[in-house]
Design an enzyme around this catalytic site. Sequence first.
Site, PDB file in Angstrom:
ATOM      1  N   GLY A 298      24.420 -18.368 -14.895  1.00 40.66           N
ATOM      2  CA  GLY A 298      23.638 -17.193 -14.523  1.00 40.66           C
ATOM      3  C   GLY A 298      23.704 -16.938 -13.030  1.00 40.66           C
TER       4      GLY A 298
ATOM      5  N   GLY B 115      22.004 -14.581 -11.419  1.00 39.11           N
ATOM      6  CA  GLY B 115      20.854 -13.741 -11.041  1.00 39.11           C
ATOM      7  C   GLY B 115      20.205 -14.321  -9.791  1.00 39.11           C
ATOM      8  N   PHE B 116      18.894 -14.123  -9.665  1.00 39.38           N
ATOM      9  CA  PHE B 116      18.219 -14.530  -8.432  1.00 39.38           C
ATOM     10  C   PHE B 116      18.185 -16.054  -8.275  1.00 39.38           C
ATOM     11  CE2 PHE B 116      16.825 -10.198  -8.893  1.00 39.38           C
ATOM     12  CZ  PHE B 116      16.893  -9.745  -7.584  1.00 39.38           C
TER      13      PHE B 116
ATOM     14  N   GLU C  69       7.006   2.441 -13.884  1.00 36.54           N
ATOM     15  CA  GLU C  69       7.949   2.938 -12.877  1.00 36.54           C
ATOM     16  C   GLU C  69       8.919   3.945 -13.493  1.00 36.54           C
ATOM     17  OE1 GLU C  69       9.637  -0.520 -10.914  1.00 36.54           O
ATOM     18  OE2 GLU C  69       7.912  -0.608  -9.576  1.00 36.54           O
TER      19      GLU C  69
ATOM     20  N   ASP D  11      13.022 -16.569 -14.726  1.00 36.01           N
ATOM     21  CA  ASP D  11      12.308 -15.978 -15.863  1.00 36.01           C
ATOM     22  C   ASP D  11      12.357 -16.851 -17.111  1.00 36.01           C
ATOM     23  OD1 ASP D  11      11.832 -13.881 -14.215  1.00 36.01           O
ATOM     24  OD2 ASP D  11      12.894 -12.367 -15.408  1.00 36.01           O
TER      25      ASP D  11
ATOM     26  N   ALA E 109      11.324 -11.544  -8.796  1.00 38.97           N
ATOM     27  CA  ALA E 109      12.493 -12.004  -8.052  1.00 38.97           C
ATOM     28  C   ALA E 109      12.160 -13.065  -6.986  1.00 38.97           C
ATOM     29  CB  ALA E 109      13.196 -10.799  -7.425  1.00 38.97           C
TER      30      ALA E 109
HETATM   31  C1  LIG Z   1      13.548  -3.186 -14.955  1.00 39.96           C
HETATM   32  C2  LIG Z   1      13.079  -4.373 -14.173  1.00 39.96           C
HETATM   33  C3  LIG Z   1      12.339  -4.182 -13.017  1.00 39.96           C
HETATM   34  C4  LIG Z   1      11.902  -5.274 -12.271  1.00 39.96           C
HETATM   35  N1  LIG Z   1      11.195  -5.030 -11.123  1.00 39.96           N
HETATM   36  C5  LIG Z   1      10.869  -6.067 -10.329  1.00 39.96           C
HETATM   37  C6  LIG Z   1      10.238  -5.830  -9.068  1.00 39.96           C
HETATM   38  O1  LIG Z   1       9.958  -4.689  -8.695  1.00 39.96           O
HETATM   39  N2  LIG Z   1       9.966  -6.908  -8.269  1.00 39.96           N
HETATM   40  C7  LIG Z   1      10.290  -8.187  -8.659  1.00 39.96           C
HETATM   41  O2  LIG Z   1      10.061  -9.130  -7.887  1.00 39.96           O
HETATM   42  N3  LIG Z   1      10.853  -8.442  -9.847  1.00 39.96           N
HETATM   43  C8  LIG Z   1      11.159  -7.409 -10.692  1.00 39.96           C
HETATM   44  N4  LIG Z   1      11.765  -7.655 -11.901  1.00 39.96           N
HETATM   45  C9  LIG Z   1      11.914  -9.045 -12.364  1.00 39.96           C
HETATM   46  C10 LIG Z   1      13.083  -9.754 -11.679  1.00 39.96           C
HETATM   47  O3  LIG Z   1      14.234  -8.943 -11.729  1.00 39.96           O
HETATM   48  C11 LIG Z   1      13.282 -11.082 -12.410  1.00 39.96           C
HETATM   49  O4  LIG Z   1      12.124 -11.871 -12.240  1.00 39.96           O
HETATM   50  C12 LIG Z   1      14.494 -11.839 -11.862  1.00 39.96           C
HETATM   51  O5  LIG Z   1      15.667 -11.091 -12.060  1.00 39.96           O
HETATM   52  C13 LIG Z   1      14.626 -13.204 -12.546  1.00 39.96           C
HETATM   53  O6  LIG Z   1      15.731 -13.882 -12.022  1.00 39.96           O
HETATM   54  P1  LIG Z   1      16.585 -14.892 -12.924  1.00 39.96           P
HETATM   55  O7  LIG Z   1      17.628 -15.451 -12.028  1.00 39.96           O
HETATM   56  O8  LIG Z   1      15.666 -15.801 -13.646  1.00 39.96           O
HETATM   57  O9  LIG Z   1      17.258 -13.997 -14.044  1.00 39.96           O
HETATM   58  P2  LIG Z   1      18.242 -12.719 -13.899  1.00 39.96           P
HETATM   59  O10 LIG Z   1      18.126 -12.088 -12.562  1.00 39.96           O
HETATM   60  O11 LIG Z   1      17.926 -11.917 -15.096  1.00 39.96           O
HETATM   61  O12 LIG Z   1      19.673 -13.381 -14.015  1.00 39.96           O
HETATM   62  C14 LIG Z   1      20.157 -13.950 -15.203  1.00 39.96           C
HETATM   63  C15 LIG Z   1      21.668 -13.958 -15.115  1.00 39.96           C
HETATM   64  O13 LIG Z   1      22.175 -14.753 -16.174  1.00 39.96           O
HETATM   65  C16 LIG Z   1      23.295 -14.125 -16.749  1.00 39.96           C
HETATM   66  N5  LIG Z   1      23.392 -14.632 -18.122  1.00 39.96           N
HETATM   67  C17 LIG Z   1      22.462 -14.540 -19.104  1.00 39.96           C
HETATM   68  N6  LIG Z   1      22.881 -15.170 -20.211  1.00 39.96           N
HETATM   69  C18 LIG Z   1      24.099 -15.692 -19.923  1.00 39.96           C
HETATM   70  C19 LIG Z   1      25.033 -16.472 -20.658  1.00 39.96           C
HETATM   71  N7  LIG Z   1      24.796 -16.847 -21.906  1.00 39.96           N
HETATM   72  N8  LIG Z   1      26.180 -16.828 -20.064  1.00 39.96           N
HETATM   73  C20 LIG Z   1      26.451 -16.451 -18.774  1.00 39.96           C
HETATM   74  N9  LIG Z   1      25.591 -15.707 -18.029  1.00 39.96           N
HETATM   75  C21 LIG Z   1      24.422 -15.354 -18.611  1.00 39.96           C
HETATM   76  C22 LIG Z   1      22.985 -12.638 -16.646  1.00 39.96           C
HETATM   77  O14 LIG Z   1      24.153 -11.861 -16.702  1.00 39.96           O
HETATM   78  C23 LIG Z   1      22.300 -12.581 -15.276  1.00 39.96           C
HETATM   79  O15 LIG Z   1      23.222 -12.363 -14.239  1.00 39.96           O
HETATM   80  C24 LIG Z   1      12.205  -6.583 -12.684  1.00 39.96           C
HETATM   81  C25 LIG Z   1      12.959  -6.790 -13.850  1.00 39.96           C
HETATM   82  C26 LIG Z   1      13.395  -5.681 -14.575  1.00 39.96           C
HETATM   83  C27 LIG Z   1      14.218  -5.904 -15.822  1.00 39.96           C
END
Ligand SMILES: Cc1cc2nc3c(=O)[nH]c(=O)nc-3n(C[C@H](O)[C@H](O)[C@H](O)COP(=O)(O)OP(=O)(O)OC[C@H]3O[C@@H](n4cnc5c(N)ncnc54)[C@H](O)[C@@H]3O)c2cc1C
Length: 446
Positions: A18, A20-21, A179, A310, A326
């Site tokens: 992943g 993501g953040f 939003e 998350d 995030a």
């Molecule tokens: C519409 C929306 C608005 C938001 N607004 C806000 C805001 O205003 N402020 C704020 O702080 N937070 C906001 N958030 C929440 C924030 O984006 C999340 O808390 C944050 O992205 C979590 O980070 P993460 O790294 O856990 O997951 P993510 O950022 O979701 O990253 C997960 C990554 O894993 C990858 N992945 C998933 N499954 C697999 C797999 N099987 N194999 C390979 N790769 C995989 C995905 O492609 C992705 O790149 C919002 C979320 C959404 C959906």
Amino acid sequence: MKSENSPKEAPRKVLIIGGGFVGLECARRLANDERFEVSLVDRNNHHLFQPLLYQVATASLAAPDIARSLRQILEKARNVTVLMDEIADLSPGERTATGKSGHVYSYDYLVLATGVRTSFFGNLGWEQHTLGLKTLAEAQMIRRTVLSNLEKAELSTDPDERRRLMTVAIVGGGPTGVELAGAFADLLRRSLHTNFRRIDTTKLRVILIEGSERILGAYDEEQSEYAEKRLSHLGVEVRTSTTVSNVSAQCVHLGNGETIDTAAIVWAAGTEASPLAAKLDVPPADRAGRIAPEPDLSLPGHPEIFAGGDVVSIRDGKGNPVPGVAPAAMQMGRHIAKVLKIDADRYTDEARPAFKYYDKGIMAIIGKNAAVVKSGNLRLRAFPAWLAWLFVHVLFLIGFRNKLSVLLGWAFAYLRDTPDTRIIVNSADNEQEAAAQAGESYPDAA
Ligand SMILES: Cc1cc2nc3c(=O)[nH]c(=O)nc-3n(C[C@H](O)[C@H](O)[C@H](O)COP(=O)(O)OP(=O)(O)OC[C@H]3O[C@@H](n4cnc5c(N)ncnc54)[C@H](O)[C@@H]3O)c2cc1C
């Protein structure tokens, strides 16, 4: 026992799933530390700034403005290899992960950072009739659907059909739903109203459906009330204490027996952990399938596996749940990298540090010029909150895109209510279908 790693030994293999953040922050912190050989695997080739997804869905930003190639971000991290693959299976006993490509990844340390996906609470059939907002593709699909529906409505001569095409139902009154509803109301009333000749875009119905008593449940009551009033002022129909009993093709059925005919249903009502969480040897912490890690973010019984962002359910020092935002995810990514470095530095049987969440607060924008901010004891709403929102997101965009031109283009279009990203890609089929539905012949493109 001294750590197995010394500068002369082979680097420890860290597999981050992943980008993501959590994943990106962890990879950045491990960058160019020769004690680690890092593989960052993501099913997409980009890191996505989800907080601005709704701006893509509502035609204010283009997809590349909020996404950036993972390879590009990590190009200077010599010990990090970026791989585009979707991990389909995990074998914690063998310390391997298998990608859909068929590739088997072995690791010394695993970091699960795969986030969440949209949840339909077991109603799997609803997925095919609704639009989610978790990925760029989904944001583009929402934009395409709503803009195409307006084009179809402009072609239609049937008042009921026009009404259906001009109704957007958003299920879920959390930040995403609020939003999105505010941005749609703005788009239609401020930006598009002079663009159509047959339909009145100000008549577009945006209906926000929330099962509990108030929208923005994570905020103070008066902030929720403010948000509801503000949305109503923008023309959004806010239905609180309203449950959805069924979703069928182009219809939302409510618990009170009412049916809403609509050609666009956005589902923002819930999320559940990435399915990979269930492939680990730990029972889920909640009904959403999230993982409860140890205080250092490793998994019970698996000090070599970490999870963050998350996908986990964890409490802060005061016993409050750490929100799925995030900043929390980035802090977890940073903490995991810190623990890995500590492991590499010293005696491995010493207690690892516990993750401490630094709460920076939450904010939600409600159309142009209004927002709510909750941070510690600080409460802001209306224009000051909107300015705070703008400041935070503009700062981010400058750092993220490093392109002042994109930022200035967006700011200019935003201030003048002229969003540029209204082009519908692949619209021909949609328009022909609309013409057929409306019983009209479709004029030749020439
Ligand atoms: C519409 C929306 C608005 C938001 N607004 C806000 C805001 O205003 N402020 C704020 O702080 N937070 C906001 N958030 C929440 C924030 O984006 C999340 O808390 C944050 O992205 C979590 O980070 P993460 O790294 O856990 O997951 P993510 O950022 O979701 O990253 C997960 C990554 O894993 C990858 N992945 C998933 N499954 C697999 C797999 N099987 N194999 C390979 N790769 C995989 C995905 O492609 C992705 O790149 C919002 C979320 C959404 C959906």
